[in-house]
Design a protein around this motif. Structure first.
Motif, PDB file in Angstrom:
ATOM      1  N   CYS A 297       0.855  -1.181   0.000  1.00 11.78           N
ATOM      2  CA  CYS A 297       0.000   0.000   0.000  1.00 11.78           C
ATOM      3  C   CYS A 297       0.890   1.230   0.000  1.00 11.78           C
ATOM      4  CB  CYS A 297      -0.887  -0.006   1.240  1.00 11.78           C
ATOM      5  SG  CYS A 297      -1.805   1.533   1.464  1.00 11.78           S
TER       6      CYS A 297
ATOM      7  N   CYS B 291       0.402   2.847   3.558  1.00  8.97           N
ATOM      8  CA  CYS B 291       0.737   2.079   4.769  1.00  8.97           C
ATOM      9  C   CYS B 291       1.976   1.214   4.622  1.00  8.97           C
ATOM     10  CB  CYS B 291      -0.425   1.186   5.180  1.00  8.97           C
ATOM     11  SG  CYS B 291      -2.029   1.973   5.097  1.00  8.97           S
TER      12      CYS B 291
ATOM     13  N   CYS C 110      -5.765  -2.524   0.447  1.00  4.20           N
ATOM     14  CA  CYS C 110      -4.868  -2.580   1.604  1.00  4.20           C
ATOM     15  C   CYS C 110      -5.616  -3.148   2.810  1.00  4.20           C
ATOM     16  CB  CYS C 110      -4.357  -1.182   1.917  1.00  4.20           C
ATOM     17  SG  CYS C 110      -3.486  -1.087   3.485  1.00  4.20           S
TER      18      CYS C 110
ATOM     19  N   LYS D  11      -5.051  -2.698   5.721  1.00  3.15           N
ATOM     20  CA  LYS D  11      -5.058  -1.758   6.836  1.00  3.15           C
ATOM     21  C   LYS D  11      -6.023  -0.596   6.577  1.00  3.15           C
ATOM     22  CE  LYS D  11      -1.691   0.437   9.878  1.00  3.15           C
ATOM     23  NZ  LYS D  11      -0.279   0.847   9.916  1.00  3.15           N
ATOM     24  N   CYS D  12      -5.843   0.097   5.416  1.00  3.92           N
ATOM     25  CA  CYS D  12      -6.644   1.302   5.187  1.00  3.92           C
ATOM     26  C   CYS D  12      -7.763   1.072   4.169  1.00  3.92           C
ATOM     27  CB  CYS D  12      -5.751   2.456   4.735  1.00  3.92           C
ATOM     28  SG  CYS D  12      -5.077   2.230   3.074  1.00  3.92           S
TER      29      CYS D  12
END
Ligand code: ANZ
Ligand code: ZN
Length: 900
Positions: free
Chosen positions: A483, A486, A531, A533-534
């Motif tokens: 990403c 991230c 991603c 995470k995000c």
């Protein structure tokens, strides 16, 4: 010869027993067994498409051990599978227009049949190929666990870049500095790569070697050298003048803050040092601080971060770096290349002598990946420094006086030196170190440098972290999503496996097919890669793992079973370590070291309960199978199968051309000096092939495959069969405890042979076992009785033959009337009473006439023999009324009594 003998036909007998074994599922290892466990393993094959003789020998050796241990009462695990990822599949696909996956699995099918025909005692229920989704899924899980544990990291590292094909090349694909396909001069490029942090275990991997007392000494030495522990000193040479004013080709050296990214190519743990030496001076690593007074220059690697400034300002530096890059990245190539250097114009202070300054050079023989990427050169006592100083006219000052008074170096700096002196001696020209020995000088110099705050004693390892990124298709995808915001993120465990796509793989365009795959990298419109995470759109990592990762834990997977929810099933904790591993010495370093790293990583991630971390308790490295090379009149290689012996000549079967026999070397397809195991099995049987590769040479040496040798092995198998076929039915588990005379002699012979055969198997000297088996067979051939002693000795013979020629053994066992399968019969036990010194039979003559005989130990004394002879009943009768005049004892032969 009996009819049965004439009828022995391996082509009929072998498949018949294989079917019985398979139906009985007799080779399945039972995790729950309460017998002691034994794990026998051979290095699993790459599915190239053919079984070759090297395989046969390797697996035959492991099979002897597995079968023997089974007979000894162990629960034996002896599995098999396929090391099936790797470049050859891609190359084959390019060559044939096929798909690497189809090629690979087709080869596995093709190899499994001949492997089964060899009759190995393998537990096929545990089989897998490393390219199976179920396997690489778990490997991805391991990768993520290692990452979590800090055993995986990403850094920029140099790769071989082919500027024409626009692709990364493996070291083997760089030939003479050029790309194997394009022929373009290969460049060194910096790329983000994944690394396994094997250096974390450098010390443990080194110390563990001491516990491996069932490993060949040479393999342990090779591993120790590879890890390469050095105790030395890391120290700083400070800039002359103020560090702030140092100019590098007209530019100021950057401050620490300005140089945040200076750590390229350096282990993250050491980045602080790198930054440090740029502002304060140059940090070097040395194992010979005793020679500091002999320092005449500093040399930094062409990849040293200090050159970053120069790169921008000096075309001279850039050109020099480009020149060095041509040599390639391998340490070996760099060691062999001629010395190249460039003076930077920078100067540093000598730590012990304020008046002395040293020039800073760039030198091609200094590696960025070792120590600090910088050295001080002491030409009088290091050959590379000597060559360098000679070439560039730098001072050569001897500081170690050799102990021999007549050594040409005696007299010191006045003499012309021919080479560096690297031996022991007394320090001279060295201020406060004068008069000390090398060892004492090293510690005194370290103490001093520590006192003045310029450095400290350190331990260095030659071992580098393991770069595992491969820009290739046919390998295990690295489970990472990249990403922009991230950084790299682990794929969620629930989303494993990251599947290797089958469709849309085009290997004909250079580069990584995964990188330009329509959906792998970014997903589809409906289902984009995001991603974890995000949640923003992101890209999948397109690198795959070095295939050495695949073979670093397969043995644990075999032992734990093909579990779905965890990489390694709990049963592995009971089976591991492998008790006996057998394979080629070519894997002495990398494969075995990587596996030893993996087991430690798995242990520390809680995936394997193996406190020692050692995967292989016993290791044996077998020799190769060799064959003469045949060439025809035109110098073309000819396969042995196409050659016939006629008169005293060798002729090509078809063309009748004259053939000449060349050197005997490892069987290899390129020299055509190969014999196809399948053809041997067809012609002579699997047992013969197995027997031959084990019989002629010690297992660690090469064995030369010859037609006559094979025929000898074949004759021997017939001989064993005729022995059994000519016998009456008898119980092969008989023990003839009351044998006397010839029967006793046979028993003695059989037990003595048994003892040596067993010892031979135990110590991997199969050839000595084979020699004893020949002897025992001959003794049985000569024996006339059909009694318990014969039954016992035959029973021994069949059971000791079984690990080598299991089909023949089963056939004999069943023919004789043995209960159950020979495979399940216990290993025969040596009767120690049968090993004691032989008895001899001494005829006793009275006045030249044989009257009796005496059974006595071979080494009986004359006095005892005389006493026993005179006490004999028949002798007493014969000398009744006479006076004994003389008794002549010929030891071991006869006793003569003269009486009148
Ligand atoms: C000065 C010196 C004087 C050295 C002398 C040797 C002999 P081992 O034992 O293999 O660890 N060295 C250090 N870093 C290097 C690098 N990155 N590339 C090339 N060579 C490097 O080797 C340690 C020695 O190798 C060190 O000790 C250093 O040279 C060199 F009479 O320092 B010595
Ligand atoms: Zn993100």
């Amino acid at each position: 010869m009996s009819d049965d003998n004439a009828r022995y036909n391996a082509a009929e007998v072998e498949p018949r027993w294989q079917a019985v074994w398979e139906k009985g599922d007799i080779y399945r290892a039972d995790d729950k067994s309460d017998k002691p466990k034994f794990y026998a393993l051979e290095m699993f094959p790459y599915p190239s498409g053919r079984i070759h003789m090297g395989h046969v020998r390797n697996y035959a050796m492991g099979d002897v051990v597995a079968r023997y241990k089974k007979a000894q009462g162990f629960e034996v695990l002896h599995p098999m599978g396929w090391d099936s990822f790797g470049m050859p599949a891609e190359n084959a696909a390019i060559a044939t227009g096929g798909h690497p996956k189809d090629w690979t699995y087709g080869n596995i099918d093709a190899m499994k049949a001949p492997m089964k025909r060899l009759g190995f005692a393998l537990d096929w229920s545990r089989e897998f190929a490393t390219s199976d989704e179920a396997y690489y899924k778990q490997q991805q899980a391991i990768f993520l666990k290692f990452w979590e544990k800090g055993l995986v990291y990403r850094k920029t590292a140099k790769v071989n870049w082919d500027p024409v094909d626009n692709t990364v090349l493996a070291n083997e694909q760089v030939i003479d500095g050029k790309g194997w396909r394009s022929g373009a001069v290969v460049e060194q490029r910096d790329m983000d790569q994944w690394f396994f942090k094997i250096t974390e275990y450098a010390e443990e991997l080194l110390e563990g070697l001491d516990t491996l007392d069932r490993w060949p000494e040479k393999v342990r030495t090779m591993q120790a050298n590879w890890i390469g522990k050095s105790e030395g000193l890391q120290m700083r040479f400070e800039w002359t003048g103020s560090s702030k004013d140092i100019k590098v080709f007209g530019k100021k050296i950057l401050t620490i803050a300005e140089h945040a990214d200076a750590g390229d190519g350096v282990h993250p743990d050491r980045q602080a040092n790198v930054l440090n030496y740029i502002s304060e001076g140059i940090e070097v690593f040395t194992t010979r601080p005793d020679t500091l007074f002999g320092a005449s220059f500093i040399a930094v690697s062409p990849d040293h971060p200090i050159l970053k400034q120069m790169e921008q300002s000096s075309t001279e530096v850039e050109a020099f770096q480009a020149e060095c890059a041509k040599i390639g990245t391998s340490e070996e190539a760099i060691a062999q290349a001629p010395k190249l250097g460039l003076d930077t114009g920078l100067r540093v202070k000598h730590p012990f002598d304020e008046t002395k300054t040293l020039p800073v050079w760039i030198a091609n023989f200094v590696l960025m990946g070792y120590g600090t990427g910088a050295i001080f050169g002491c030409p009088a006592h290091d050959q590379r420094d000597f060559d360098f100083a000679t070439k560039y006219g730098l001072p050569i000052l001897p500081v170690v006086q050799p102990p021999h008074p007549n050594h040409p170096r005696e007299g010191g700096d006045e003499r012309k030196l021919e080479e560096a002196y690297v031996g022991e001696g007394t320090l001279i020209n060295s201020g406060f170190l004068n008069g000390l020995s090398k060892e004492a000088g090293i510690s005194a110099a370290i103490t001093k440098i520590e006192e003045i705050g310029l450095g400290q004693g350190v331990t260095q390892y030659r071992l580098r972290d393991w770069g595992v990124s491969r820009q290739r298709y046919w390998g295990c995808p690295i489970p990472v999503i990249k990403c922009e915001a991230c950084g790299p993120q682990p794929v969620a465990e629930a989303d494993l496996p990251v599947q290797l796509p089958y469709e849309d793989i085009d290997l004909n365009i250079p580069g990584n097919p995964l990188d330009r795959h329509p959906t792998f990298k970014t997903g589809t419109k409906e289902n984009p890669v995001t991603c974890p995470k995000c949640g923003e759109p992101a890209e999948r990592e397109t690198d795959t793992l070095d295939t050495f990762a695949d073979s670093s834990w397969y043995f644990a997977r075999f032992a734990g079973g093909n579990t779905e929810d965890t990489p390694i099933g709990a049963a592995a904790n009971d089976w591991l370590p492998v008790d006996q591993y057998v394979g080629g010495v070519e894997h002495a370093v990398l494969h075995l070291l990587y596996a030893r790293f993996f087991t430690r990583g798995l242990r520390d991630c809680g995936l394997l309960d193996l406190p020692s971390g050692e995967p292989f308790a016993g290791l044996f490295t077998q020799g190769m199978v060799t064959h003469a090379v045949f060439t025809d009149e035109d110098g073309e290689y000819v396969m042995p199968a196409d050659v016939i012996e006629g008169g005293n000549q060798l002729l090509h079967i078809e063309s009748k051309k004259l053939i000449s026999k060349g050197e005997v070397i490892k069987m290899s397809k390129s020299k055509k000096n190969v014999v196809d195991p399948d053809e041997i099995i067809e012609g002579y049987g699997a047992d013969v092939a197995r027997w031959f590769v084990l019989s002629d040479s010690p297992p660690e040496r090469d064995v030369e495959w010859t037609e006559s040798g094979v025929i000898g092995a074949w004759r021997f198998s017939k001989k064993v069969w005729s022995l059994v076929a000519d016998s009456e039915k008898m119980n092969p588990l008989s023990v003839a405890t009351d044998a006397t005379g010839d029967a006793l002699a046979l028993r003695r012979f059989a037990h003595k042979a048994l003892e040596k055969i067993t010892a031979g198997i135990e110590s991997f000297r199969f050839n000595t076992s084979v020699a004893q088996i020949y002897e025992l067979t001959n003794a049985l051939k000569k024996y006339k009785g059909e009694d318990a002693a014969k039954a016992e000795s035959l029973g021994i013979l069949i059971r000791v033959i079984a690990p080598f020629m299991p089909h023949l053994a089963e056939e004999c066992w069943s023919h004789l009337g043995g209960a159950g399968l020979c495979y399940h019969a216990p290993w025969p036990e040596v009767d120690p009473a049968m090993l004691v010194e032989d008895e001899v039979t001494l005829p006793i003559q009275v006045n030249g006439k044989r009257r009796s005989e005496l059974s006595a130990p071979k080494d009986i004394s004359k006095e005892d023999a005389e006493k026993l002879a005179l006490a004999d009943e028949a002798v007493q009768r014969a000398i009744d009324g006479l006076t004994v005049r003389k008794v002549i004892v010929v030891p071991g032969r006869i006793i003569n009594i003269v009486a009148s």
